[in-house]
Design a protein around this motif. Structure first.
Motif, PDB file in Angstrom:
ATOM      1  N   SER A  13      74.476 -20.489  71.908  1.00  0.00           N
ATOM      2  CA  SER A  13      73.615 -19.375  72.800  1.00  0.00           C
ATOM      3  C   SER A  13      72.305 -19.941  73.125  1.00  0.00           C
ATOM      4  O   SER A  13      71.632 -20.765  72.607  1.00  0.00           O
ATOM      5  CB  SER A  13      73.288 -18.343  71.777  1.00  0.00           C
ATOM      6  OG  SER A  13      72.009 -18.574  70.602  1.00  0.00           O
ATOM      7  N   GLU A  41      69.559 -18.758  73.252  1.00  0.00           N
ATOM      8  CA  GLU A  41      68.237 -18.552  72.398  1.00  0.00           C
ATOM      9  C   GLU A  41      68.164 -19.637  71.358  1.00  0.00           C
ATOM     10  O   GLU A  41      67.170 -20.161  70.913  1.00  0.00           O
ATOM     11  CB  GLU A  41      68.338 -16.998  71.775  1.00  0.00           C
ATOM     12  CG  GLU A  41      67.981 -15.954  72.735  1.00  0.00           C
ATOM     13  CD  GLU A  41      66.886 -16.009  73.591  1.00  0.00           C
ATOM     14  OE1 GLU A  41      65.850 -16.241  73.052  1.00  0.00           O
ATOM     15  OE2 GLU A  41      66.968 -15.819  74.803  1.00  0.00           O
ATOM     16  N   GLU A  94      71.854 -20.982  65.773  1.00  0.00           N
ATOM     17  CA  GLU A  94      73.179 -20.353  66.525  1.00  0.00           C
ATOM     18  C   GLU A  94      73.703 -19.214  65.945  1.00  0.00           C
ATOM     19  O   GLU A  94      73.904 -18.217  66.697  1.00  0.00           O
ATOM     20  CB  GLU A  94      74.289 -21.619  66.350  1.00  0.00           C
ATOM     21  CG  GLU A  94      75.642 -20.952  67.211  1.00  0.00           C
ATOM     22  CD  GLU A  94      75.506 -20.345  68.623  1.00  0.00           C
ATOM     23  OE1 GLU A  94      76.804 -19.739  68.838  1.00  0.00           O
ATOM     24  OE2 GLU A  94      74.644 -20.422  68.958  1.00  0.00           O
ATOM     25  N   TYR A  95      73.655 -19.095  64.676  1.00  0.00           N
ATOM     26  CA  TYR A  95      73.919 -17.763  63.999  1.00  0.00           C
ATOM     27  C   TYR A  95      72.886 -16.904  64.398  1.00  0.00           C
ATOM     28  O   TYR A  95      73.364 -15.434  64.905  1.00  0.00           O
ATOM     29  CB  TYR A  95      74.129 -18.001  62.553  1.00  0.00           C
ATOM     30  CG  TYR A  95      74.264 -16.928  61.773  1.00  0.00           C
ATOM     31  CD1 TYR A  95      75.724 -16.432  61.612  1.00  0.00           C
ATOM     32  CD2 TYR A  95      73.505 -15.879  61.260  1.00  0.00           C
ATOM     33  CE1 TYR A  95      76.162 -14.993  60.775  1.00  0.00           C
ATOM     34  CE2 TYR A  95      73.696 -14.824  60.673  1.00  0.00           C
ATOM     35  CZ  TYR A  95      74.932 -14.496  60.405  1.00  0.00           C
ATOM     36  OH  TYR A  95      75.275 -13.287  59.739  1.00  0.00           O
ATOM     37  N   GLY A  99      70.891 -16.573  66.957  1.00  0.00           N
ATOM     38  CA  GLY A  99      70.709 -16.200  68.214  1.00  0.00           C
ATOM     39  C   GLY A  99      72.239 -15.703  68.859  1.00  0.00           C
ATOM     40  O   GLY A  99      72.083 -14.771  69.670  1.00  0.00           O
ATOM     41  N   ASN A 100      73.238 -15.977  68.390  1.00  0.00           N
ATOM     42  CA  ASN A 100      74.495 -15.732  68.873  1.00  0.00           C
ATOM     43  C   ASN A 100      74.982 -14.126  68.214  1.00  0.00           C
ATOM     44  O   ASN A 100      75.503 -13.194  68.754  1.00  0.00           O
ATOM     45  CB  ASN A 100      75.763 -16.536  68.718  1.00  0.00           C
ATOM     46  CG  ASN A 100      76.877 -16.366  69.350  1.00  0.00           C
ATOM     47  OD1 ASN A 100      77.008 -15.537  70.434  1.00  0.00           O
ATOM     48  ND2 ASN A 100      78.001 -16.677  68.902  1.00  0.00           N
ATOM     49  N   ILE A 101      74.844 -14.349  66.726  1.00  0.00           N
ATOM     50  CA  ILE A 101      75.476 -12.971  65.800  1.00  0.00           C
ATOM     51  C   ILE A 101      74.289 -12.041  65.731  1.00  0.00           C
ATOM     52  O   ILE A 101      74.523 -10.842  66.038  1.00  0.00           O
ATOM     53  CB  ILE A 101      76.086 -13.555  64.624  1.00  0.00           C
ATOM     54  CG1 ILE A 101      77.054 -14.761  64.838  1.00  0.00           C
ATOM     55  CG2 ILE A 101      76.415 -12.454  63.670  1.00  0.00           C
ATOM     56  CD1 ILE A 101      78.040 -14.143  65.593  1.00  0.00           C
ATOM     57  N   ALA A 102      73.057 -12.404  65.266  1.00  0.00           N
ATOM     58  CA  ALA A 102      72.026 -11.796  64.999  1.00  0.00           C
ATOM     59  C   ALA A 102      71.397 -11.349  66.421  1.00  0.00           C
ATOM     60  O   ALA A 102      70.390 -10.301  66.132  1.00  0.00           O
ATOM     61  CB  ALA A 102      71.130 -12.099  63.948  1.00  0.00           C
ATOM     62  N   ARG A 103      71.494 -11.833  67.465  1.00  0.00           N
ATOM     63  CA  ARG A 103      70.872 -11.529  68.555  1.00  0.00           C
ATOM     64  C   ARG A 103      69.239 -11.638  68.588  1.00  0.00           C
ATOM     65  O   ARG A 103      68.625 -10.785  69.136  1.00  0.00           O
ATOM     66  CB  ARG A 103      71.343 -10.260  69.203  1.00  0.00           C
ATOM     67  CG  ARG A 103      72.656 -10.058  69.177  1.00  0.00           C
ATOM     68  CD  ARG A 103      73.304 -10.766  70.457  1.00  0.00           C
ATOM     69  NE  ARG A 103      74.593 -10.482  71.147  1.00  0.00           N
ATOM     70  CZ  ARG A 103      75.307 -11.253  71.537  1.00  0.00           C
ATOM     71  NH1 ARG A 103      75.013 -12.463  71.892  1.00  0.00           N
ATOM     72  NH2 ARG A 103      76.601 -11.167  72.021  1.00  0.00           N
ATOM     73  N   LEU A 104      68.816 -12.685  67.681  1.00  0.00           N
ATOM     74  CA  LEU A 104      67.410 -12.760  67.826  1.00  0.00           C
ATOM     75  C   LEU A 104      66.897 -13.709  69.017  1.00  0.00           C
ATOM     76  O   LEU A 104      67.869 -14.305  69.617  1.00  0.00           O
ATOM     77  CB  LEU A 104      67.017 -13.400  66.463  1.00  0.00           C
ATOM     78  CG  LEU A 104      67.095 -12.654  65.451  1.00  0.00           C
ATOM     79  CD1 LEU A 104      66.724 -13.466  64.256  1.00  0.00           C
ATOM     80  CD2 LEU A 104      66.687 -11.233  65.226  1.00  0.00           C
ATOM     81  N   THR A 105      65.924 -13.404  69.528  1.00  0.00           N
ATOM     82  CA  THR A 105      65.132 -14.271  70.497  1.00  0.00           C
ATOM     83  C   THR A 105      64.855 -15.627  70.010  1.00  0.00           C
ATOM     84  O   THR A 105      64.782 -15.784  68.564  1.00  0.00           O
ATOM     85  CB  THR A 105      63.825 -13.667  71.246  1.00  0.00           C
ATOM     86  OG1 THR A 105      62.797 -13.673  70.100  1.00  0.00           O
ATOM     87  CG2 THR A 105      64.509 -12.404  71.670  1.00  0.00           C
ATOM     88  N   TYR A 106      64.393 -16.695  70.706  1.00  0.00           N
ATOM     89  CA  TYR A 106      63.984 -17.737  70.258  1.00  0.00           C
ATOM     90  C   TYR A 106      62.781 -17.809  69.590  1.00  0.00           C
ATOM     91  O   TYR A 106      62.530 -18.451  68.535  1.00  0.00           O
ATOM     92  CB  TYR A 106      63.934 -18.924  71.265  1.00  0.00           C
ATOM     93  CG  TYR A 106      62.688 -18.863  72.402  1.00  0.00           C
ATOM     94  CD1 TYR A 106      61.535 -19.378  72.209  1.00  0.00           C
ATOM     95  CD2 TYR A 106      62.999 -17.924  73.422  1.00  0.00           C
ATOM     96  CE1 TYR A 106      60.742 -19.190  73.067  1.00  0.00           C
ATOM     97  CE2 TYR A 106      61.885 -17.700  74.298  1.00  0.00           C
ATOM     98  CZ  TYR A 106      60.780 -18.257  74.312  1.00  0.00           C
ATOM     99  OH  TYR A 106      59.640 -18.102  75.004  1.00  0.00           O
TER     100      TYR A 106
END
Length: 193
Positions: free
Chosen positions: A69, A71, A167-168, A170-177
């Motif tokens: 992702s 992020e 990656e988890y 950013g992609n699954i939890a949709r957190l920002t960097y």
């Protein structure tokens, strides 16, 4: 005691100034020891001076997967830059060679001209940012691979970031960097540089 004055010993030497993003310019180059076959135990063949941004661009796709992702890649780009910046301030001498990092996992996996469009974009998007304690001290942002399909909770709050965890998150939890970085390095903040 002399003339009513108590001497408490030899005057203390002034403390070395803390190197911060405010008093230490981001390096323009970095010295990379090239080890035979990218082997962490291989002999150093030579030391290559590389543009600092080029170095970061040629590390990110070898430490974070370009398919991850955006992020996760941004969090990785900042960690790579801060790790390398710290290393330029603390060089190593080995076998007659002085260098900042080598091209292996002893430091960060560097492969010349390996940048990809997506990883180069993550480097560009975060280039004018630093992640450091509130005082701006340049610290080595440590990271480890971790495990697939998890946030790698064992690393959360440890000041060691999990690559797979980014990656988890950013992609699954949709957190920002910035949220990802804060999970692993609590108390640090993003600074403009």
């Amino acid at each position: 005691m002399l003339g009513g004055i108590v001497f408490s010993g030899i005057p203390k030497e002034a403390k070395a100034q803390t190197q911060t993003i405010y008093n230490t310019a981001m390096p323009s180059v970095i010295r990379v020891a090239i080890r035979s076959n990218n082997d962490p135990w291989g002999p150093i063949l030579w030391v290559q001076t590389v543009g600092f941004q080029e170095y970061c661009s040629d590390v990110l796709p070898n430490e974070w997967m370009p398919s991850w992702s955006p992020e996760a890649l941004r969090a990785g780009a900042i960690a790579i830059k801060m790790y390398a910046w710290y290393c330029t301030l603390h060089p190593t001498t080995e076998s007659g060679f002085t260098y900042d990092v080598d091209n292996t996992t002893n430091f960060q996996m560097y492969k010349y001209m390996s940048g990809t469009p997506i990883t180069n974009q993550a480097i560009q998007q975060t280039w004018n940012l630093a992640y450091a304690p509130p005082n701006g001290e340049i610290v080595q942002l440590e990271y480890r691979s971790g495990w697939l399909d998890t946030a790698n909770w064992v690393f959360v709050g440890s000041n060691i970031m999990s690559q797979w965890g980014t990656e988890y998150l950013g992609n699954i939890a949709r957190l920002t960097y910035s949220q990802i970085l804060n999970m692993y390095y609590p108390g640090y903040v993003i600074h403009g540089i």
